[in-house]
Write a protein that holds these residues in place. Sequence first.
Motif, PDB file in Angstrom:
ATOM      1  N   HIS A 147       0.838  -1.207   0.000  1.00 35.63           N
ATOM      2  CA  HIS A 147       0.000   0.000   0.000  1.00 35.63           C
ATOM      3  C   HIS A 147       0.871   1.255   0.000  1.00 35.63           C
ATOM      4  O   HIS A 147       0.668   2.173  -0.812  1.00 35.63           O
ATOM      5  N   TYR A 148       1.859   1.296   0.892  1.00 35.61           N
ATOM      6  CA  TYR A 148       2.706   2.493   0.975  1.00 35.61           C
ATOM      7  C   TYR A 148       3.647   2.613  -0.220  1.00 35.61           C
ATOM      8  O   TYR A 148       3.950   3.725  -0.670  1.00 35.61           O
ATOM      9  N   LEU A 149       4.100   1.478  -0.753  1.00 41.22           N
ATOM     10  CA  LEU A 149       4.946   1.544  -1.944  1.00 41.22           C
ATOM     11  C   LEU A 149       4.175   2.144  -3.114  1.00 41.22           C
ATOM     12  O   LEU A 149       4.720   2.952  -3.879  1.00 41.22           O
ATOM     13  N   ARG A 150       2.894   1.771  -3.248  1.00 40.78           N
ATOM     14  CA  ARG A 150       2.080   2.361  -4.315  1.00 40.78           C
ATOM     15  C   ARG A 150       1.920   3.858  -4.114  1.00 40.78           C
ATOM     16  O   ARG A 150       2.013   4.639  -5.068  1.00 40.78           O
ATOM     17  N   LEU A 151       1.673   4.268  -2.852  1.00 45.32           N
ATOM     18  CA  LEU A 151       1.530   5.698  -2.580  1.00 45.32           C
ATOM     19  C   LEU A 151       2.814   6.461  -2.878  1.00 45.32           C
ATOM     20  O   LEU A 151       2.768   7.637  -3.265  1.00 45.32           O
ATOM     21  N   LEU A 152       3.964   5.792  -2.714  1.00 45.40           N
ATOM     22  CA  LEU A 152       5.261   6.431  -2.967  1.00 45.40           C
ATOM     23  C   LEU A 152       5.702   6.268  -4.416  1.00 45.40           C
ATOM     24  O   LEU A 152       6.795   6.690  -4.780  1.00 45.40           O
ATOM     25  N   GLY A 153       4.864   5.619  -5.230  1.00 41.99           N
ATOM     26  CA  GLY A 153       5.165   5.481  -6.648  1.00 41.99           C
ATOM     27  C   GLY A 153       6.232   4.460  -6.961  1.00 41.99           C
ATOM     28  O   GLY A 153       6.898   4.552  -8.005  1.00 41.99           O
TER      29      GLY A 153
END
Length: 219
Positions: A147-153
């Motif tokens: 989830h956080y990796l997606r938010l960080l691109g």
Amino acid sequence: MAERARDGRSTRWDPHRRERRLAIITAAITAIEEHGPDALTGQIAQYAGVPRTHVYRHFDGKRALDLAVSAHVANELGTRIRHALGTRGSPRQIIGASVEAHLAWIEEHPNLYRFLAQHAYAVPAKDASTADAKSVFAAELTALVQHYLRLLGAATAPAERVMVGVVGMVDASAAWWLEHRDVPRSELTEALSTQVWLIIENMGSTLGLELDADMALPD
């Protein structure tokens, strides 16, 4: 017509069967807590309030009961870990909360943890309805990191592989600690949280991210 009547009578008893199965699973958990991971069928029957011969009317043998107990316990542990992973704050705080939740549960339920460890590799991979404790922890942590990796691109592909390794490390350390208690739980929580962060930080570096354990994360 007769076939439909038989089907109706059979279906009518389904809630009772589910209740009886759950009662036996709960009794098995109580027996394991009290007598250890090798609790006997007779002890389970005693807690369930049924004759010993009735236990396996609802399960296809001891292995089926063990898998049902493992799935039930793993689901409860997963709920606790999921709640901890929902902590708002920095990566350090989230990791610390989840490791603390894991260790606290083990300290509260040592015999259940030993039982889960015995059956960690007995769950059929194709059966998504059952899971061992490590699989639950790895799945929850993987979902959060992705989830956080997606938010960080960033790419999410490495997350599952890395988190399975992280959980293996935490679990092995927890198993050692349970039998030796060589340090207080708080000290082990801090040490494991630091190790987990270093692994995540290294993964981020390979993905071109500069991560900070105390950075504010998006909600």
